[in-house]
Design a protein around this motif. Structure first.
Motif, PDB file in Angstrom:
ATOM      1  N   GLN A 133      42.210  27.225  41.187  1.00  0.00           N
ATOM      2  CA  GLN A 133      40.916  26.779  40.682  1.00  0.00           C
ATOM      3  C   GLN A 133      41.111  25.933  39.425  1.00  0.00           C
ATOM      4  N   THR A 134      40.006  25.420  38.900  1.00  0.00           N
ATOM      5  CA  THR A 134      40.040  24.642  37.664  1.00  0.00           C
ATOM      6  C   THR A 134      39.009  25.180  36.696  1.00  0.00           C
ATOM      7  N   GLY A 135      39.197  24.844  35.418  1.00  0.00           N
ATOM      8  CA  GLY A 135      38.228  25.223  34.394  1.00  0.00           C
ATOM      9  C   GLY A 135      38.013  26.725  34.340  1.00  0.00           C
ATOM     10  N   ALA A 136      36.786  27.113  33.996  1.00  0.00           N
ATOM     11  CA  ALA A 136      36.455  28.527  33.841  1.00  0.00           C
ATOM     12  C   ALA A 136      36.615  29.308  35.130  1.00  0.00           C
ATOM     13  N   ASP A 137      36.600  28.609  36.279  1.00  0.00           N
ATOM     14  CA  ASP A 137      36.755  29.292  37.567  1.00  0.00           C
ATOM     15  C   ASP A 137      38.158  29.854  37.761  1.00  0.00           C
ATOM     16  N   ARG A 138      39.077  29.510  36.874  1.00  0.00           N
ATOM     17  CA  ARG A 138      40.427  30.079  36.991  1.00  0.00           C
ATOM     18  C   ARG A 138      40.408  31.593  36.747  1.00  0.00           C
ATOM     19  N   LEU A 139      39.451  32.059  35.981  1.00  0.00           N
ATOM     20  CA  LEU A 139      39.373  33.495  35.717  1.00  0.00           C
ATOM     21  C   LEU A 139      38.814  34.224  36.932  1.00  0.00           C
ATOM     22  N   VAL A 140      39.516  35.228  37.414  1.00  0.00           N
ATOM     23  CA  VAL A 140      38.991  36.122  38.446  1.00  0.00           C
ATOM     24  C   VAL A 140      38.149  37.158  37.712  1.00  0.00           C
ATOM     25  N   GLU A 141      36.832  36.985  37.766  1.00  0.00           N
ATOM     26  CA  GLU A 141      35.934  37.712  36.869  1.00  0.00           C
ATOM     27  C   GLU A 141      35.981  39.226  37.059  1.00  0.00           C
ATOM     28  N   ASP A 142      36.205  39.686  38.287  1.00  0.00           N
ATOM     29  CA  ASP A 142      36.187  41.139  38.504  1.00  0.00           C
ATOM     30  C   ASP A 142      37.568  41.771  38.336  1.00  0.00           C
ATOM     31  N   SER A 143      38.511  41.001  37.734  1.00  0.00           N
ATOM     32  CA  SER A 143      39.879  41.516  37.590  1.00  0.00           C
ATOM     33  C   SER A 143      40.127  42.192  36.246  1.00  0.00           C
ATOM     34  N   LEU A 144      39.200  42.100  35.312  1.00  0.00           N
ATOM     35  CA  LEU A 144      39.425  42.632  33.966  1.00  0.00           C
ATOM     36  C   LEU A 144      39.520  44.152  33.998  1.00  0.00           C
ATOM     37  N   GLU A 145      40.574  44.681  33.375  1.00  0.00           N
ATOM     38  CA  GLU A 145      40.759  46.125  33.307  1.00  0.00           C
ATOM     39  C   GLU A 145      41.221  46.535  31.917  1.00  0.00           C
ATOM     40  N   LEU A 146      40.876  47.756  31.555  1.00  0.00           N
ATOM     41  CA  LEU A 146      41.374  48.374  30.329  1.00  0.00           C
ATOM     42  C   LEU A 146      41.930  49.734  30.687  1.00  0.00           C
ATOM     43  N   ASN A 147      43.222  49.881  30.516  1.00  0.00           N
ATOM     44  CA  ASN A 147      43.917  51.123  30.847  1.00  0.00           C
ATOM     45  C   ASN A 147      43.634  51.557  32.282  1.00  0.00           C
ATOM     46  N   GLY A 148      43.634  50.578  33.203  1.00  0.00           N
ATOM     47  CA  GLY A 148      43.463  50.868  34.616  1.00  0.00           C
ATOM     48  C   GLY A 148      42.043  50.998  35.086  1.00  0.00           C
ATOM     49  N   GLU A 149      41.078  50.941  34.171  1.00  0.00           N
ATOM     50  CA  GLU A 149      39.670  51.041  34.527  1.00  0.00           C
ATOM     51  C   GLU A 149      39.019  49.668  34.420  1.00  0.00           C
ATOM     52  N   ALA A 150      38.143  49.355  35.373  1.00  0.00           N
ATOM     53  CA  ALA A 150      37.476  48.059  35.371  1.00  0.00           C
ATOM     54  C   ALA A 150      36.600  47.896  34.135  1.00  0.00           C
ATOM     55  N   ILE A 151      36.632  46.700  33.543  1.00  0.00           N
ATOM     56  CA  ILE A 151      35.740  46.370  32.439  1.00  0.00           C
ATOM     57  C   ILE A 151      34.324  46.238  32.996  1.00  0.00           C
ATOM     58  N   GLU A 152      33.383  46.958  32.387  1.00  0.00           N
ATOM     59  CA  GLU A 152      31.991  46.931  32.834  1.00  0.00           C
ATOM     60  C   GLU A 152      31.214  45.890  32.054  1.00  0.00           C
ATOM     61  N   ALA A 153      30.397  45.095  32.747  1.00  0.00           N
ATOM     62  CA  ALA A 153      29.698  43.964  32.132  1.00  0.00           C
ATOM     63  C   ALA A 153      28.843  44.373  30.947  1.00  0.00           C
TER      64      ALA A 153
END
Length: 577
Positions: free
Chosen positions: A494-514
Motif C-alpha cells: 500500500q501507499t501513504g497512511a494505508d500502509r498501516l494495518v489498522e487492526d494489527s496494533l497490540e500491547l502485550n499481546g492484547e489488541a489496542i482498543e479504539a
C-alpha cells in the motif's frame, strides 16, 4: 579572548591545487568572459553539525566507490585556505546547521567551539538551519551577540564574544511585527565596485522539526516569496549579483527527475523540495547554495526565464566543500550567468592539519574530557540506529524501553507505552574495546535536552500517529521507535497512511482498543507535535518528568554493570508484509 580568527576539470578523479582534494562533481551554466569581468570565488559547505575532530567514522565514497577518510575542521580549513590561494575575490559561505546535533565536545559548551572554529577558518556568512533553533531563538541570539548562558558560562571558559560572521535568517519573522528577527541579507564588498548580495533562509518547515517552545514567537515563511522580496530590495540598492543560502535541499535520483546533476560516480537527476523552490526563485538570483538533506549535488535548474542556474549541496560534517566560480561584469554589476560553474571536492586528510583548528580542538577536548569520560554504563555489542530513519532500530527500541521503565510507576507517569523519534537519535552506541558507555557517548546519542512527557492517548489516536509516519511524506517515512510490548504491522504493498494495518496494533499481546485510553511517554519535542506528528499535541493529563539524557543515565545505572552489560534489543516490534 576566545576567538582565534586568525583548476580542476569535469568529472573523475582530479587534483585541486596543492590540497589534493578529490573532485566529485562539476557543473556549469556555460563559459566565456570579457575584459570587464572579474572572477569571484564562493567556497561553500553545509550541515557541519559541530564535527570538529576527525574520526574514523567520517568516511566518504569517491568515484571509484572507495571509502576515504574525510572531514575534520583541521583539514577543511586547510583545503579552504589552499582553494583561496590566488583568488583575491573569495568568500566562504555556509547553508545552515553549523551547530545543533553536535558531538559532546561542542555541545557541552553550547556549541561555542563550533562557532569559534568556523570563524577561524574564515567563514564570512551563513544561513541559519533548523538546528540553529534547537536552543530557541533567544539562545541563538545570544550566540550571535555574545554573553553567557542563563546558567552561566561553562567552567574553564570566558564570556562568549559573539559571532564575527553574518548569520542570516530572512524568513524567520516575529509573529507580531512580521519583521525578521535576524539579519535577512548581507553584502560582501570585494572592492573596486565588486559587490555580491547574500540572502539566508532556513526551510519553511523548521517550526515542525524543532522544539516549539523555543520558537513560539516566530514564524517561518515561504522560501520563494521571502527570497524574491529580498532580491528586489538588494537590486533597489544597486546589488545585482545575488546568492541564496538556503537550508533546504533535494535528493539525487536515477529516474523520474526533471534535471540532471553531477553526483558521485556520474550523473543523476534531483528531486525533493529544492526543485520547486529553485524553479520559483526570481531570475535575478544567480546561485543557490543548499543544505539540510546531507546530499552531494551540483545541478543546473532553469530559473523562471529558462536560464540555467547553479544549485549546489556539499554533503555534511565538513567532508565535502563546493568551489563556485563566476565572472562578475563590472559594467552591469552582476554575474555573467553563463560563466557560473561549481565543483564539489572531497575534504580528504592528505593535507597538513590547520594549526588554529588543532589548538581549538585540543583546548575544548581537554575541557570536555573531565566531564565526558565518566563511565555511566556497559554494553556487550554495538547498538545502532537506522541512518535513513525509515525502519525499526535496535537503539531506537532500547531508548523507548529506557523511557518506558523510567515513567512506568504511578508517580512518574504510569506509562503503558513509550515512543522515540528516529531524528532524535544522533549517534550509535559502539562497544569499543571495553564495552564502557561514557557520559559523552550517552550525550552524543541524545543531545537535545528534551523532557519526558507522559500523556493520555486513545487507541484511535495511536492509529493516527502511526499513519502520520507516512502522511505527506510517503517517499521519506519517519518510523517511530516503540517500547517492548507494543507492536503493529505494515502492508508494504500500500501507499501513504494505508500502509498501516489498522487492526494489527497490540500491547502485550492484547489488541489496542479504539476507545480505550493508554498512557504514552514521548520526549517533549514529539509531545508538542514535532516532526508533524500532530496527534501528540492532543494528548491529555500530561505529566512532565526527567530529561531524556538523565533517563538514559539512570537506566544504565540500574540495569548494567561490567559483569552484566546491556545487549541490543531484538528488532521485532514492527512486522512488514
Amino acid at each position: 579572548m576566545r576567538k582565534n580568527r586568525s583548476q580542476w576539470s569535469g568529472r573523475g578523479l582530479a587534483v585541486a591545487g596543492t590540497a589534493a582534494a578529490l573532485t566529485l562533481m562539476s557543473a556549469c551554466s556555460g563559459s566565456g568572459a570579457d575584459d570587464s569581468d572579474v572572477e569571484v570565488q564562493l567556497l561553500a559547505f553545509n550541515d557541519l553539525h559541530g564535527r570538529l575532530a576527525a574520526d574514523d567514522s567520517m568516511l566518504l565514497a569517491n568515484e571509484d566507490g572507495e571509502e576515504v577518510p574525510a572531514g575534520g575542521t583541521e583539514y577543511l580549513a586547510t583545503h579552504l585556505a589552499e582553494a583561496r590561494d590566488g583568488q583575491p575575490n573569495s568568500a566562504t559561505v555556509a547553508a545552515g546547521d553549523l551547530i545543533g546535533a553536535t558531538p559532546f565536545m561542542s555541545a557541552a559548551f553550547n556549541d561555542e567551539p563550533t562557532l569559534e572554529a568556523v570563524e577561524a577558518m574564515g567563514l564570512d556568512v551563513s544561513s541559519v538551519g533548523n538546528h540553529e533553533f534547537d536552543g530557541g531563538v533567544d539562545e541563538l541570539q545570544r550566540l550571535i551577540d555574545g554573553g553567557c548562558p542563563e546558567d552561566g558560562c561553562p567552567e574553564g571558559t570566558d564570556e562568549w564574544e559573539g559571532t564575527s560572521f553574518e548569520y542570516l535568517g530572512a524568513n524567520v519573522v516575529d509573529k507580531k511585527t512580521e519583521e525578521p528577527v535576524l539579519n535577512p541579507t548581507w553584502v560582501k564588498d570585494f572592492g573596486d565596485g565588486v559587490e555580491v548580495g547574500f540572502i539566508g533562509m532556513t526551510l519553511e518547515g523548521t517550526g515542525d522539526i524543532v522544539s516549539k517552545e523555543g520558537v513560539k514567537d516566530v514564524d517561518f515563511l515561504d522560501e520563494v516569496e521571502t527570497a524574491n522580496k529580498h532580491a528586489e530590495k538588494l537590486m533597489d540598492d544597486g546589488v545585482n549579483a545575488i546568492v541564496v543560502l538556503l537550508h533546504e535541499g533535494g535528493f539525487p535520483v536515477e529516474e523520474d527527475a526533471d534535471y540532471d546533476c553531477d553526483t558521485v560516480g556520474g550523473t543523476a537527476g534531483v528531486s525533493g523540495p529544492i526543485v520547486d523552490i529553485a524553479e520559483g526563485l526570481d531570475s535575478a538570483i544567480d546561485v543557490v547554495v543548499t543544505g539540510h538533506t546531507h546530499q552531494n549535488y551540483v545541478c543546473n535548474i532553469p530559473d523562471p526565464e529558462g536560464t540555467d542556474r547553479l544549485v549546489t549541496s556539499a554533503e555534511s560534517y565538513g567532508r565535502v566543500m563546493t568551489d563556485i566560480r563566476a565572472d562578475y561584469d563590472t559594467e552591469s554589476n552582476d554575474f555573467a550567468r553563463a560563466s557560473v560553474e561549481g565543483s564539489n571536492l572531497v575534504v580528504d586528510r592528505e593535507v597538513s592539519a590547520d594549526s588554529d583548528q588543532t589548538e581549538i580542538i585540543e583546548r575544548y577536548d581537554e575541557l570536555a574530557d573531565g566531564i565526558g569520560s565518566e563511565v555511566v554504563g556497559y554494553i556487550d555489542e554495538d547498538i545502532v540506529r537506522v541512518q535513513t530513519r525509515d525502519a525499526e532500530s535496535a537503539l531506537g527500541n532500547l531508548i523507548a524501553d529506557m523511557q518506558l521503565e523510567r515513567t512506568a510507576s504511578d508517580d512518574t507517569g504510569g506509562a503503558d507505552i513509550a515512543v522515540m523519534n528516529p531524528g532524535g537519535i544522533r549517534d550509535d552506541l559502539l562497544v569499543g574495546d571495553d564495552g564502557e558507555v561514557t557520559y559523552a557517548d550517552a550525550f552524543s546519542v541524545q543531545p537535545f535536552s528534551n523532557y519526558l512527557v507522559t500523556m493520555d492517548l486513545t487507541g484511535d489516536q495511536l492509529v493516527e500517529l502511526l499513519q502520520q509516519q507516512w502522511t505527506d511524506r510517503d517517499d521519506e517515512p519517519l518510523i517511530l521507535q516503540w517500547s517492548e510490548g507494543f507492536s503493529y504491522t505494515i502492508d508494504d504493498s500500500q501507499t501513504g497512511a494505508d500502509r498501516l494495518v489498522e487492526d494489527s496494533l497490540e500491547l502485550n499481546g492484547e489488541a489496542i482498543e479504539a476507545d480505550q485510553t493508554y498512557r504514552v511517554t514521548a520526549n517533549s519535542f514529539l509531545a508538542d507535535g514535532g516532526d508533524s506528528f500532530h496527534t501528540f499535541a492532543d494528548g491529555e493529563n500530561r505529566l512532565t518528568g526527567e530529561l531524556d539524557l538523565d533517563a538514559m543515565l539512570n537506566w544504565f545505572a540500574d540495569n548494567s554493570s561490567a559483569d552484566e552489560p546491556v545487549t541490543a534489543p531484538e528488532i521485532n516490534r514492527i512486522t512488514v508484509e
